[in-house]
Scaffold this active site. Structure first.
Site, mmCIF file in Angstrom:
data_model
loop_
_atom_site.group_PDB
_atom_site.id
_atom_site.type_symbol
_atom_site.label_atom_id
_atom_site.label_comp_id
_atom_site.label_asym_id
_atom_site.label_seq_id
_atom_site.Cartn_x
_atom_site.Cartn_y
_atom_site.Cartn_z
ATOM 1 N N HIS A 27 2.041 1.979 -3.369
ATOM 2 C CA HIS A 27 0.975 2.660 -4.126
ATOM 3 C C HIS A 27 0.983 4.162 -3.835
ATOM 4 C CE1 HIS A 27 -1.526 -0.333 -6.210
ATOM 5 N NE2 HIS A 27 -1.184 -1.164 -5.244
ATOM 6 N N THR A 69 0.831 -1.200 0.000
ATOM 7 C CA THR A 69 0.000 0.000 0.000
ATOM 8 C C THR A 69 0.872 1.259 0.000
ATOM 9 O OG1 THR A 69 -1.577 -1.224 1.332
ATOM 10 C CG2 THR A 69 -1.877 1.146 1.222
ATOM 11 N N LEU A 82 -4.660 -8.097 -3.601
ATOM 12 C CA LEU A 82 -5.628 -7.135 -4.149
ATOM 13 C C LEU A 82 -5.382 -6.906 -5.637
ATOM 14 C CD1 LEU A 82 -5.465 -4.460 -1.312
ATOM 15 C CD2 LEU A 82 -7.177 -6.256 -1.607
ATOM 16 N N ARG A 84 12.405 -15.005 -3.877
ATOM 17 C CA ARG A 84 11.235 -15.048 -2.992
ATOM 18 C C ARG A 84 10.824 -16.486 -2.702
ATOM 19 N NH1 ARG A 84 7.174 -9.980 -3.714
ATOM 20 N NH2 ARG A 84 8.514 -8.651 -2.479
HETATM 21 ZN ZN LIG Z 1 0.180 -3.082 5.157
#
Ligand SMILES: [Zn+2]
Ligand SMILES: [Zn+2]
Length: 351
Positions: A48, A45, A269, A205
């Site tokens: 973003h 987030t 998401l 990863r």
């Molecule tokens: Zn978070």
């Protein structure tokens, strides 16, 4: 507390960030805490917000400090705070509930109808100090490692998704091995899953997931993940699929690799519309149990995360790959954006 502090802020409605050196220390209300930040972690987030995507544009109002995953020491408590004292170490639950709505009053404040998110709707934690409603403070034992404290929030997302149902003796597929996916895989391993099959586009990863207990690693650049998972499960498909990428094609593949009557939990998401080309065969005829997951339950998930760490079966620090002082915010966001490492931490006391 009066005075100013350092804070990584979103200065204007554009890409990038800045370090303010004279940002006012937050003033707290009667039910709030003022916390000296010891460790904070960059979340997707935050990227973003840094890149100023439409997601961020519709939620964040610059100028404001950013960041939400954190741990710190309480230095001031409002007059009505009863559960926490000055000197306590706390981690932050980032979903701020209203306490009054249908969801809050029926035991689901983490999906409050009027929910605010720390560091998105309110001033963030990439700073020397931050304020937090005391209802969102998770008290840590004395001497708790602040770096682990900052990871409890994102780990909780993976744990919440993984523990929506049983994992014991089950074949579990985890799609996406960033920090949340890797810790979801770790949860499956710690809770007795038979096979923990993890896919990611980045081999580093996958190695991170392996270090946390993944038993089978797939890279979609080389492997047909749906076919591999079916092969490993006798042709049936995985009992549990945890989707953590939010990539539409991977989300569709999550349904395809689940066995009949299996469980699929969506955690990642998506930024784009999703097409399910064969919804009848992939979901309805299979009687899949499908659900979404956001954040952590308050506070069952936090107890579960604590228990998993205390059991010694999961070392969440294995997902940390970078540590920066606040001044190196651009380097931090670059490391997070390149998605090759794990968690990027800001440590305000690091020189
Ligand atoms: Zn978070
Ligand atoms: Zn509410």
């Amino acid at each position: 507390m009066k005075g100013t502090m350092r804070a990584i802020i979103k200065p204007t409605a554009a890409a990038g960030a800045a370090l303010a050196t004279d940002w006012p220390i937050p003033q707290i209300g009667p039910k709030d805490l003022l916390i000296k930040v010891k460790a904070a972690a960059i979340c997707g987030t935050d990227s973003h917000i840094y890149e100023w995507t439409p997601y961020a544009q519709s939620r964040v109002k610059p100028p404001t400090p950013i960041g939400h995953e954190f741990c710190g020491e309480v230095v001031e408590a409002g007059a009505q705070v009863e559960n926490i004292q000055v000197g306590d170490m706390v981690a932050g639950e980032t979903h701020i509930p209203c306490g009054k709505c249908l969801l809050c009053t029926t035991g689901q404040p983490h999906i409050c109808q009027n929910m605010l998110i720390l560091g998105i709707h309110t001033p963030g934690v990439f700073a020397d100090y931050t304020s937090l409603p005391s209802v969102c403070a998770w008290k840590l034992p004395k001497g708790f490692d602040p770096e682990v404290g900052a990871l409890l929030e994102p780990m909780g997302v993976g744990v919440h998704g993984a523990l929506l149902g049983s994992l014991h003796a089950m074949n579990v597929a985890v799609l996406g091995s960033g920090p949340i996916g890797a810790l979801a895989a770790a949860t499956a391993a710690a809770c007795g899953a038979k096979k923990v099959m993890v896919s990611d586009m980045e081999d580093v990863r996958l190695e991170m997931a392996k270090g946390l207990g993944a038993t089978h690693l797939y890279n979609p650049k080389r492997d047909d993940v749906v076919a591999e998972v079916r092969k490993e499960t006798g042709g049936y498909g995985a009992d549990v699929v945890l989707e953590v990428t939010g990539v539409p094609a991977v989300m569709e593949s999550a349904l395809k690799m689940a066995r009949k009557a299996g469980r699929v939990t969506f955690i990642g998401l998506p930024n784009n519309p999703i097409v399910f080309n064969d919804f009848a065969n992939d979901l309805i005829y299979k009687e899949l149990k499908v659900s979404g997951v956001t954040g952590r339950t308050m506070y069952e998930t936090w107890y579960q995360v604590t228990a998993l760490i205390e059991s010694g079966k999961i070392d969440p620090k294995k997902v940390i790959t970078h540590r920066f002082p606040l001044e190196k915010y651009d380097e931090g966001f670059r490391a997070a954006r390149d998605r090759v490492g794990g968690k990027v931490l800001f440590l305000p006391e690091l020189k």
